[in-house]
Design a protein around this motif. Structure first.
Motif, PDB file in Angstrom:
ATOM      1  N   LEU A 199       0.825  -1.198   0.000  1.00  0.00           N
ATOM      2  CA  LEU A 199       0.000   0.000   0.000  1.00  0.00           C
ATOM      3  C   LEU A 199       0.862   1.252   0.000  1.00  0.00           C
ATOM      4  CD1 LEU A 199      -2.738  -0.978   2.633  1.00  0.00           C
ATOM      5  CD2 LEU A 199      -2.906  -1.089   0.139  1.00  0.00           C
ATOM      6  N   THR A 200       0.377   2.281  -0.679  1.00  0.00           N
ATOM      7  CA  THR A 200       1.016   3.584  -0.661  1.00  0.00           C
ATOM      8  C   THR A 200       1.000   4.152   0.752  1.00  0.00           C
ATOM      9  OG1 THR A 200       0.368   4.049  -2.932  1.00  0.00           O
ATOM     10  CG2 THR A 200       0.835   5.940  -1.531  1.00  0.00           C
ATOM     11  N   GLY A 201       2.104   4.786   1.150  1.00  0.00           N
ATOM     12  CA  GLY A 201       2.163   5.429   2.448  1.00  0.00           C
ATOM     13  C   GLY A 201       2.530   4.517   3.592  1.00  0.00           C
ATOM     14  N   VAL A 202       2.748   3.238   3.308  1.00  0.00           N
ATOM     15  CA  VAL A 202       3.157   2.271   4.326  1.00  0.00           C
ATOM     16  C   VAL A 202       4.655   2.023   4.176  1.00  0.00           C
ATOM     17  CG1 VAL A 202       2.862  -0.087   5.178  1.00  0.00           C
ATOM     18  CG2 VAL A 202       0.876   1.207   4.384  1.00  0.00           C
ATOM     19  N   ASP A 203       5.361   1.925   5.296  1.00  0.00           N
ATOM     20  CA  ASP A 203       6.812   1.702   5.259  1.00  0.00           C
ATOM     21  C   ASP A 203       7.138   0.222   5.084  1.00  0.00           C
ATOM     22  OD1 ASP A 203       7.813   4.383   5.693  1.00  0.00           O
ATOM     23  OD2 ASP A 203       6.989   4.228   7.720  1.00  0.00           O
ATOM     24  N   TYR A 204       8.124  -0.044   4.214  1.00  0.00           N
ATOM     25  CA  TYR A 204       8.554  -1.416   3.946  1.00  0.00           C
ATOM     26  C   TYR A 204      10.084  -1.487   3.930  1.00  0.00           C
ATOM     27  CZ  TYR A 204       3.767  -2.212   2.337  1.00  0.00           C
ATOM     28  OH  TYR A 204       2.393  -2.297   2.274  1.00  0.00           O
ATOM     29  N   PHE A 205      10.592  -2.691   4.163  1.00  0.00           N
ATOM     30  CA  PHE A 205      11.963  -3.027   3.836  1.00  0.00           C
ATOM     31  C   PHE A 205      11.955  -3.728   2.485  1.00  0.00           C
ATOM     32  CE2 PHE A 205      11.998  -3.423   8.578  1.00  0.00           C
ATOM     33  CZ  PHE A 205      12.887  -2.392   8.853  1.00  0.00           C
ATOM     34  N   ILE A 206      12.936  -3.426   1.632  1.00  0.00           N
ATOM     35  CA  ILE A 206      13.136  -4.181   0.388  1.00  0.00           C
ATOM     36  C   ILE A 206      14.376  -5.030   0.589  1.00  0.00           C
ATOM     37  CG2 ILE A 206      13.599  -4.068  -2.083  1.00  0.00           C
ATOM     38  CD1 ILE A 206      12.159  -1.416  -2.191  1.00  0.00           C
ATOM     39  N   ILE A 207      14.206  -6.340   0.536  1.00  0.00           N
ATOM     40  CA  ILE A 207      15.290  -7.248   0.892  1.00  0.00           C
ATOM     41  C   ILE A 207      15.577  -8.220  -0.257  1.00  0.00           C
ATOM     42  CG2 ILE A 207      16.097  -8.976   2.554  1.00  0.00           C
ATOM     43  CD1 ILE A 207      14.242  -7.710   4.612  1.00  0.00           C
ATOM     44  N   PRO A 208      16.755  -8.121  -0.879  1.00  0.00           N
ATOM     45  CA  PRO A 208      17.149  -9.112  -1.884  1.00  0.00           C
ATOM     46  C   PRO A 208      17.294 -10.496  -1.254  1.00  0.00           C
ATOM     47  CG  PRO A 208      18.466  -7.124  -2.085  1.00  0.00           C
ATOM     48  CD  PRO A 208      17.717  -7.019  -0.791  1.00  0.00           C
ATOM     49  N   LEU A 237       8.361 -16.789  -8.250  1.00  0.00           N
ATOM     50  CA  LEU A 237       7.440 -16.672  -7.118  1.00  0.00           C
ATOM     51  C   LEU A 237       7.660 -15.377  -6.342  1.00  0.00           C
ATOM     52  CD1 LEU A 237       7.546 -20.336  -5.756  1.00  0.00           C
ATOM     53  CD2 LEU A 237       5.851 -19.306  -7.287  1.00  0.00           C
ATOM     54  N   ASP A 238       8.672 -14.609  -6.724  1.00  0.00           N
ATOM     55  CA  ASP A 238       8.994 -13.385  -5.999  1.00  0.00           C
ATOM     56  C   ASP A 238       8.901 -12.192  -6.948  1.00  0.00           C
ATOM     57  OD1 ASP A 238       9.890 -14.515  -3.284  1.00  0.00           O
ATOM     58  OD2 ASP A 238      11.103 -15.689  -4.676  1.00  0.00           O
ATOM     59  N   TYR A 239       9.695 -11.148  -6.692  1.00  0.00           N
ATOM     60  CA  TYR A 239       9.603  -9.934  -7.495  1.00  0.00           C
ATOM     61  C   TYR A 239      10.986  -9.422  -7.865  1.00  0.00           C
ATOM     62  CZ  TYR A 239       4.762  -9.804  -5.895  1.00  0.00           C
ATOM     63  OH  TYR A 239       3.455 -10.125  -5.635  1.00  0.00           O
ATOM     64  N   LYS A 240      11.010  -8.573  -8.874  1.00  0.00           N
ATOM     65  CA  LYS A 240      12.200  -7.818  -9.213  1.00  0.00           C
ATOM     66  C   LYS A 240      11.778  -6.377  -9.483  1.00  0.00           C
ATOM     67  CE  LYS A 240      12.142  -8.627 -14.251  1.00  0.00           C
ATOM     68  NZ  LYS A 240      12.940  -9.121 -15.412  1.00  0.00           N
ATOM     69  N   VAL A 242      17.073  -3.924 -12.233  1.00  0.00           N
ATOM     70  CA  VAL A 242      17.811  -3.316 -11.131  1.00  0.00           C
ATOM     71  C   VAL A 242      18.473  -4.456 -10.347  1.00  0.00           C
ATOM     72  CG1 VAL A 242      17.598  -2.043  -8.955  1.00  0.00           C
ATOM     73  CG2 VAL A 242      16.304  -1.305 -10.981  1.00  0.00           C
ATOM     74  N   GLY A 243      19.801  -4.405 -10.243  1.00  0.00           N
ATOM     75  CA  GLY A 243      20.522  -5.494  -9.600  1.00  0.00           C
ATOM     76  C   GLY A 243      21.758  -5.005  -8.879  1.00  0.00           C
ATOM     77  N   ALA A 244      22.726  -5.897  -8.667  1.00  0.00           N
ATOM     78  CA  ALA A 244      23.894  -5.603  -7.843  1.00  0.00           C
ATOM     79  C   ALA A 244      25.139  -5.356  -8.686  1.00  0.00           C
ATOM     80  CB  ALA A 244      24.156  -6.757  -6.876  1.00  0.00           C
ATOM     81  N   TYR A 245      25.933  -4.374  -8.252  1.00  0.00           N
ATOM     82  CA  TYR A 245      27.264  -4.133  -8.794  1.00  0.00           C
ATOM     83  C   TYR A 245      28.218  -4.140  -7.605  1.00  0.00           C
ATOM     84  CZ  TYR A 245      31.246  -1.734 -10.926  1.00  0.00           C
ATOM     85  OH  TYR A 245      32.500  -1.404 -11.379  1.00  0.00           O
ATOM     86  N   TYR A 246      29.208  -5.024  -7.612  1.00  0.00           N
ATOM     87  CA  TYR A 246      30.081  -5.212  -6.451  1.00  0.00           C
ATOM     88  C   TYR A 246      31.370  -4.413  -6.614  1.00  0.00           C
ATOM     89  CZ  TYR A 246      26.908  -9.035  -5.468  1.00  0.00           C
ATOM     90  OH  TYR A 246      25.774  -9.788  -5.214  1.00  0.00           O
ATOM     91  N   GLU A 247      31.699  -3.651  -5.551  1.00  0.00           N
ATOM     92  CA  GLU A 247      32.930  -2.870  -5.559  1.00  0.00           C
ATOM     93  C   GLU A 247      33.442  -2.696  -4.133  1.00  0.00           C
ATOM     94  OE1 GLU A 247      33.460   0.529  -8.244  1.00  0.00           O
ATOM     95  OE2 GLU A 247      33.799   1.747  -6.445  1.00  0.00           O
ATOM     96  N   HIS A 248      34.696  -3.043  -3.908  1.00  0.00           N
ATOM     97  CA  HIS A 248      35.340  -2.879  -2.602  1.00  0.00           C
ATOM     98  C   HIS A 248      34.511  -3.509  -1.478  1.00  0.00           C
ATOM     99  CE1 HIS A 248      38.127  -0.359  -4.693  1.00  0.00           C
ATOM    100  NE2 HIS A 248      37.248   0.612  -4.891  1.00  0.00           N
ATOM    101  N   GLY A 249      33.949  -4.681  -1.761  1.00  0.00           N
ATOM    102  CA  GLY A 249      33.174  -5.388  -0.757  1.00  0.00           C
ATOM    103  C   GLY A 249      31.760  -4.891  -0.570  1.00  0.00           C
ATOM    104  N   VAL A 257      16.390 -10.399  -6.971  1.00  0.00           N
ATOM    105  CA  VAL A 257      15.099 -11.015  -6.642  1.00  0.00           C
ATOM    106  C   VAL A 257      14.811 -10.609  -5.207  1.00  0.00           C
ATOM    107  CG1 VAL A 257      13.802 -13.156  -6.422  1.00  0.00           C
ATOM    108  CG2 VAL A 257      15.541 -12.923  -8.218  1.00  0.00           C
ATOM    109  N   VAL A 258      13.688  -9.927  -4.977  1.00  0.00           N
ATOM    110  CA  VAL A 258      13.450  -9.290  -3.683  1.00  0.00           C
ATOM    111  C   VAL A 258      12.103  -9.700  -3.099  1.00  0.00           C
ATOM    112  CG1 VAL A 258      14.817  -7.285  -4.371  1.00  0.00           C
ATOM    113  CG2 VAL A 258      12.338  -7.227  -4.668  1.00  0.00           C
ATOM    114  N   PHE A 259      11.975  -9.463  -1.789  1.00  0.00           N
ATOM    115  CA  PHE A 259      10.665  -9.499  -1.153  1.00  0.00           C
ATOM    116  C   PHE A 259      10.497  -8.224  -0.342  1.00  0.00           C
ATOM    117  CE2 PHE A 259      13.372 -11.670   1.981  1.00  0.00           C
ATOM    118  CZ  PHE A 259      13.001 -11.053   3.177  1.00  0.00           C
ATOM    119  N   PHE A 260       9.252  -7.916  -0.009  1.00  0.00           N
ATOM    120  CA  PHE A 260       8.904  -6.691   0.705  1.00  0.00           C
ATOM    121  C   PHE A 260       8.373  -7.062   2.083  1.00  0.00           C
ATOM    122  CE2 PHE A 260       8.423  -6.145  -3.823  1.00  0.00           C
ATOM    123  CZ  PHE A 260       9.114  -4.974  -4.082  1.00  0.00           C
ATOM    124  N   GLU A 261       8.929  -6.433   3.096  1.00  0.00           N
ATOM    125  CA  GLU A 261       8.545  -6.719   4.475  1.00  0.00           C
ATOM    126  C   GLU A 261       8.014  -5.449   5.131  1.00  0.00           C
ATOM    127  OE1 GLU A 261      10.671  -7.948   8.690  1.00  0.00           O
ATOM    128  OE2 GLU A 261      11.593  -8.587   6.802  1.00  0.00           O
TER     129      GLU A 261
END
Length: 204
Positions: free
Chosen positions: A33-42, A152-155, A176-183, A195-199
């Motif tokens: 829902l709009t206006g609700v706070d979430y974590f986006i977790i790969p 079964l998840d989202y991107k 939208v994905g990961a680019y690794y640099e200096h750890g 591939v993410v889920f929303f909490e």
């Protein structure tokens, strides 16, 4: 009369087509829902949720990144449709619609905490996701983020119009994905998506 009927029919088709798009679901199977706070977790990669970091020789935390610890959920975010309708139904985040993504639990030296795609980084040959974007359907924004089903998840993808002579123009989307640099794992436009889920954030 025929022209009016055609316009009304076309408008009705577009409206109901958008209404038929599936809602995005969080990890508890509730609608986002709009206006609700979430974590986006790969899900993969051995790191935590989405946060901010200073990596590319910047003194200000402008780069969207993945938390280095698997046990950290990242920063709170809110997600808003670009074209929001009134009422509860308009608050539902649906798949493949243009969205604004904003960090809601932090302040930065940027003008805003809204996600945007930065100018092309010639050194790293990559477009990175940063903050400082604009609210709503602003013509200065070159593209918009969308949430799409990934098995079964989202991107998350970033979509922009391909330059053309006459409308309607084609829309091109990049993962939208990961680019690794200096750890660190920075968020960028890549071939391989996060591939993410929303909490939902539980407060207090």
């Amino acid at each position: 009369m025929k022209t009016t009927f055609l316009f009304v029919s076309l408008f009705s088709y577009v409206f109901f087509a958008a209404a038929d798009l599936d809602p995005v679901l969080d990890v508890s199977n509730d609608k986002l829902l709009t206006g609700v706070d979430y974590f986006i977790i790969p899900i993969y990669g051995g790191k935590g949720g989405i946060t901010l970091a200073s990596v590319r020789n910047k003194t200000c935390s402008l780069d969207v990144a993945q938390d280095q610890s698997l046990y950290e959920e990242g920063l709170w975010l809110t997600i808003h449709p670009i074209n929001i309708k009134k009422g509860v139904s308009g608050r539902v985040i649906r798949e493949s619609t243009d969205l604004t993504i904003r960090f809601s639990s932090t302040k930065t030296c940027a003008k805003s905490t809204i996600w945007k795609v930065d100018k092309y980084d010639k050194l790293r040959k990559r477009y990175f996701v940063t903050v400082g974007g604009v609210e709503g359907d602003d013509k200065s924004q070159n593209g918009w983020f969308r949430i799409q089903k990934e098995r079964l998840d989202y991107k998350i993808v970033y979509c922009s119009q391909v330059q053309c002579i006459s409308a309607p123009c084609d829309v091109m989307c990049k993962n939208v994905g990961a680019y690794y640099e200096h750890g660190r794992s920075l968020v960028a436009l890549t071939d391989q998506p996060f591939v993410v889920f929303f909490e939902k954030v539980i407060k207090g």
